[in-house]
Design an enzyme around this catalytic site. Structure first.
Site, PDB file in Angstrom:
ATOM      1  N   TYR A  37     -14.658   6.759 -12.460  1.00  0.00           N
ATOM      2  CA  TYR A  37     -14.577   5.507 -11.689  1.00  0.00           C
ATOM      3  C   TYR A  37     -15.186   4.354 -12.488  1.00  0.00           C
ATOM      4  CZ  TYR A  37     -15.028   2.457  -7.564  1.00  0.00           C
ATOM      5  OH  TYR A  37     -14.935   1.413  -6.665  1.00  0.00           O
ATOM      6  N   LYS A  63     -13.536   0.808 -13.756  1.00  0.00           N
ATOM      7  CA  LYS A  63     -13.990  -0.490 -13.253  1.00  0.00           C
ATOM      8  C   LYS A  63     -14.553  -1.377 -14.374  1.00  0.00           C
ATOM      9  CE  LYS A  63     -12.764   0.107  -8.956  1.00  0.00           C
ATOM     10  NZ  LYS A  63     -11.649  -0.683  -8.397  1.00  0.00           N
ATOM     11  N   ASN A 106      -6.102  -4.973  -5.663  1.00  0.00           N
ATOM     12  CA  ASN A 106      -7.252  -4.416  -4.941  1.00  0.00           C
ATOM     13  C   ASN A 106      -7.170  -2.912  -4.692  1.00  0.00           C
ATOM     14  OD1 ASN A 106      -9.542  -4.591  -2.818  1.00  0.00           O
ATOM     15  ND2 ASN A 106      -7.773  -3.865  -1.635  1.00  0.00           N
ATOM     16  N   ASP A 117       0.866  -1.187   0.000  1.00  0.00           N
ATOM     17  CA  ASP A 117       0.000   0.000   0.000  1.00  0.00           C
ATOM     18  C   ASP A 117       0.901   1.235   0.000  1.00  0.00           C
ATOM     19  OD1 ASP A 117      -3.260   0.175   1.084  1.00  0.00           O
ATOM     20  OD2 ASP A 117      -2.111   2.041   0.988  1.00  0.00           O
ATOM     21  N   VAL A 124       0.864   1.416  -6.657  1.00  0.00           N
ATOM     22  CA  VAL A 124       0.540   0.501  -7.761  1.00  0.00           C
ATOM     23  C   VAL A 124       0.481   1.202  -9.120  1.00  0.00           C
ATOM     24  CG1 VAL A 124      -0.716  -1.128  -6.282  1.00  0.00           C
ATOM     25  CG2 VAL A 124      -1.985   0.686  -7.490  1.00  0.00           C
TER      26      VAL A 124
HETATM   27  N1  LIG Z   1     -16.054   0.478  -0.579  1.00  0.00           N
HETATM   28  C1  LIG Z   1     -16.845   0.377  -1.628  1.00  0.00           C
HETATM   29  O1  LIG Z   1     -18.026   0.782  -1.579  1.00  0.00           O
HETATM   30  C2  LIG Z   1     -16.328  -0.275  -2.881  1.00  0.00           C
HETATM   31  C3  LIG Z   1     -17.272  -0.786  -3.788  1.00  0.00           C
HETATM   32  C4  LIG Z   1     -16.796  -1.391  -4.951  1.00  0.00           C
HETATM   33  C5  LIG Z   1     -15.449  -1.493  -5.190  1.00  0.00           C
HETATM   34  N2  LIG Z   1     -14.550  -0.982  -4.294  1.00  0.00           N
HETATM   35  C6  LIG Z   1     -13.124  -1.129  -4.595  1.00  0.00           C
HETATM   36  O2  LIG Z   1     -12.513  -1.866  -3.552  1.00  0.00           O
HETATM   37  C7  LIG Z   1     -11.102  -1.607  -3.556  1.00  0.00           C
HETATM   38  C8  LIG Z   1     -10.638  -1.367  -2.143  1.00  0.00           C
HETATM   39  O3  LIG Z   1     -11.206  -0.161  -1.687  1.00  0.00           O
HETATM   40  P1  LIG Z   1     -11.833   0.016  -0.228  1.00  0.00           P
HETATM   41  O4  LIG Z   1     -13.284   0.197  -0.394  1.00  0.00           O
HETATM   42  O5  LIG Z   1     -11.311  -1.015   0.685  1.00  0.00           O
HETATM   43  O6  LIG Z   1     -11.261   1.481   0.116  1.00  0.00           O
HETATM   44  P2  LIG Z   1     -10.111   1.937   1.130  1.00  0.00           P
HETATM   45  O7  LIG Z   1      -9.853   3.367   0.824  1.00  0.00           O
HETATM   46  O8  LIG Z   1     -10.504   1.566   2.514  1.00  0.00           O
HETATM   47  O9  LIG Z   1      -8.854   1.057   0.697  1.00  0.00           O
HETATM   48  C9  LIG Z   1      -8.143   1.324  -0.497  1.00  0.00           C
HETATM   49  C10 LIG Z   1      -6.656   1.170  -0.212  1.00  0.00           C
HETATM   50  O10 LIG Z   1      -5.945   1.421  -1.434  1.00  0.00           O
HETATM   51  C11 LIG Z   1      -4.788   2.179  -1.109  1.00  0.00           C
HETATM   52  N3  LIG Z   1      -4.294   2.915  -2.279  1.00  0.00           N
HETATM   53  C12 LIG Z   1      -4.846   3.994  -2.903  1.00  0.00           C
HETATM   54  N4  LIG Z   1      -4.068   4.393  -3.927  1.00  0.00           N
HETATM   55  C13 LIG Z   1      -3.004   3.546  -3.958  1.00  0.00           C
HETATM   56  C14 LIG Z   1      -1.866   3.435  -4.790  1.00  0.00           C
HETATM   57  N5  LIG Z   1      -1.640   4.295  -5.811  1.00  0.00           N
HETATM   58  N6  LIG Z   1      -0.980   2.445  -4.541  1.00  0.00           N
HETATM   59  C15 LIG Z   1      -1.180   1.576  -3.514  1.00  0.00           C
HETATM   60  N7  LIG Z   1      -2.225   1.641  -2.684  1.00  0.00           N
HETATM   61  C16 LIG Z   1      -3.132   2.604  -2.913  1.00  0.00           C
HETATM   62  C17 LIG Z   1      -5.243   3.109   0.019  1.00  0.00           C
HETATM   63  O11 LIG Z   1      -4.152   3.625   0.756  1.00  0.00           O
HETATM   64  C18 LIG Z   1      -6.144   2.188   0.825  1.00  0.00           C
HETATM   65  O12 LIG Z   1      -5.419   1.518   1.840  1.00  0.00           O
HETATM   66  C19 LIG Z   1     -10.906  -0.429  -4.508  1.00  0.00           C
HETATM   67  O13 LIG Z   1     -10.413  -0.917  -5.749  1.00  0.00           O
HETATM   68  C20 LIG Z   1     -12.310   0.137  -4.663  1.00  0.00           C
HETATM   69  O14 LIG Z   1     -12.477   0.821  -5.886  1.00  0.00           O
HETATM   70  C21 LIG Z   1     -14.968  -0.380  -3.145  1.00  0.00           C
END
Ligand SMILES: NC(=O)c1ccc[n+]([C@@H]2O[C@H](COP(=O)([O-])OP(=O)(O)OC[C@H]3O[C@@H](n4cnc5c(N)ncnc54)[C@H](O)[C@@H]3O)[C@@H](O)[C@H]2O)c1
Length: 277
Positions: A155, A159, A89, A36, A63
């Site tokens: 977004y 996706k 992720n 991360d 990433v």
């Molecule tokens: N929470 C939702 O409602 C939801 C719904 C659908 C999909 N998602 C997807 O789930 C995945 C995880 O997100 P989440 O909901 O746990 O959010 P979150 O913000 O809690 O976790 C995302 C993590 O990604 C890290 N991150 C961001 N940019 C980065 C980079 N350039 N390099 C490395 N790490 C990086 C952040 O520091 C964080 O720890 C994402 O791809 C998000 O798009 C989330």
């Protein structure tokens, strides 16, 4: 795939889904490689799973930078001699209508959400193929990769791209005769850190859609109201990996939007406004 004793690599491991994947993979007896941008969050995830006694490597990683993802793979093989379950992720979100999204919005979100997954595949899959035996890749997309709700175009584009990328990867791996499975995770809204994504936005890409605050607030309210937890999502994901299932659509409420979109395409109708959970 049998998980015990294998190695999981998790990007976005400092928060939300990534942290819960780490907890469940450790409970399955897997070694962990946690990646991360957020170094403090990575340390907190490590502390959470340390008592399980599994091997843990934390690697600060952006990433969006291919050389950093390549270094992540090198360190994984150096420390654990292989890698078996890759979670692409890490992700970020930006809100607002299409016409006012800035080029910085596009660059930031696509570099992380799409190219981050591409870099993960390019650095890890050839190594998994060379190592032989079973392995699995989980790409985190979203319901926003299956339908096109308004106010989150950048977004959604990222996706949708991750969904088709995952489908292509699935076919390519089968055609090549590998034992590498693929899943694409498509959750609806879940309360995590996603609504605060700007915390990870690079200074040079700060210019945001001027309409983001209004649209972002609406999305934040739906996220706040969600009752399904990040742990629920992680449990469904690990079950899908064990059973080698491709589509992980975690919110049953989203099915009617997906079905309406596909029916509309087949009937040559205009798109219907989807409700996403
Ligand atoms: N929470 C939702 O409602 C939801 C719904 C659908 C999909 N998602 C997807 O789930 C995945 C995880 O997100 P989440 O909901 O746990 O959010 P979150 O913000 O809690 O976790 C995302 C993590 O990604 C890290 N991150 C961001 N940019 C980065 C980079 N350039 N390099 C490395 N790490 C990086 C952040 O520091 C964080 O720890 C994402 O791809 C998000 O798009 C989330």
């Amino acid at each position: 795939m049998e998980l015990q004793g294998k190695t999981a690599i998790i990007t976005g491991a400092a928060s939300g889904f990534g942290r819960e994947f780490a907890v469940l993979c450790a409970a399955e007896g897997m070694n962990l490689v946690l990646a991360d941008l957020d170094v403090a969050g990575l340390a907190a995830t490590k502390d959470l799973v340390a008592a399980t006694g599994v091997g843990i490597l934390t690697v600060p990683t952006n990433v969006a930078k291919p050389e950093q993802v390549e270094a992540l793979a090198e360190q994984t093989w150096e420390r654990f001699g292989g890698g078996h379950l890759l979670f692409n992720n890490a992700g970020v979100a930006a809100a607002g209508p299409v016409w006012s999204a800035t080029l910085e919005d596009w660059k930031w979100v696509l570099d992380v959400n799409l190219m981050g997954v591409v870099h993960g595949i390019r650095s890890f899959v050839p190594r998994m193929i060379a190592q032989g035996g079973p392995a699995h890749v989980v790409n985190t997309a979203s319901v926003a990769g299956l339908v096109s709700p308004p106010g989150m175009s950048v977004y959604c584009v990222s996706k949708h791209a991750v969904v088709t990328l995952s489908e292509c990867l699935y076919h390519d791996l089968r055609l090549a005769g590998t034992k590498i499975g693929v899943s694409v995770l498509c959750p609806g809204f879940v309360k995590t850190g996603i609504a605060e994504s700007h915390r990870n936005r690079p200074a040079e890409l700060r210019a945001t859609n001027p309409m983001a605050p209004v649209y972002g607030e609406k999305i934040r309210q739906v996220i706040e109201a969600s009752t399904i937890t990040a742990r629920d999502i992680a449990e469904q994901t690990i079950a899908a990996v064990i059973e080698d299932r491709f589509y992980i659509v975690t919110h049953p409420e989203s099915d009617c939007g997906v079905s309406a979109r596909l029916t509309g395409i087949l009937q040559r109708d205009a798109p219907k406004m989807p409700q996403i959970a």
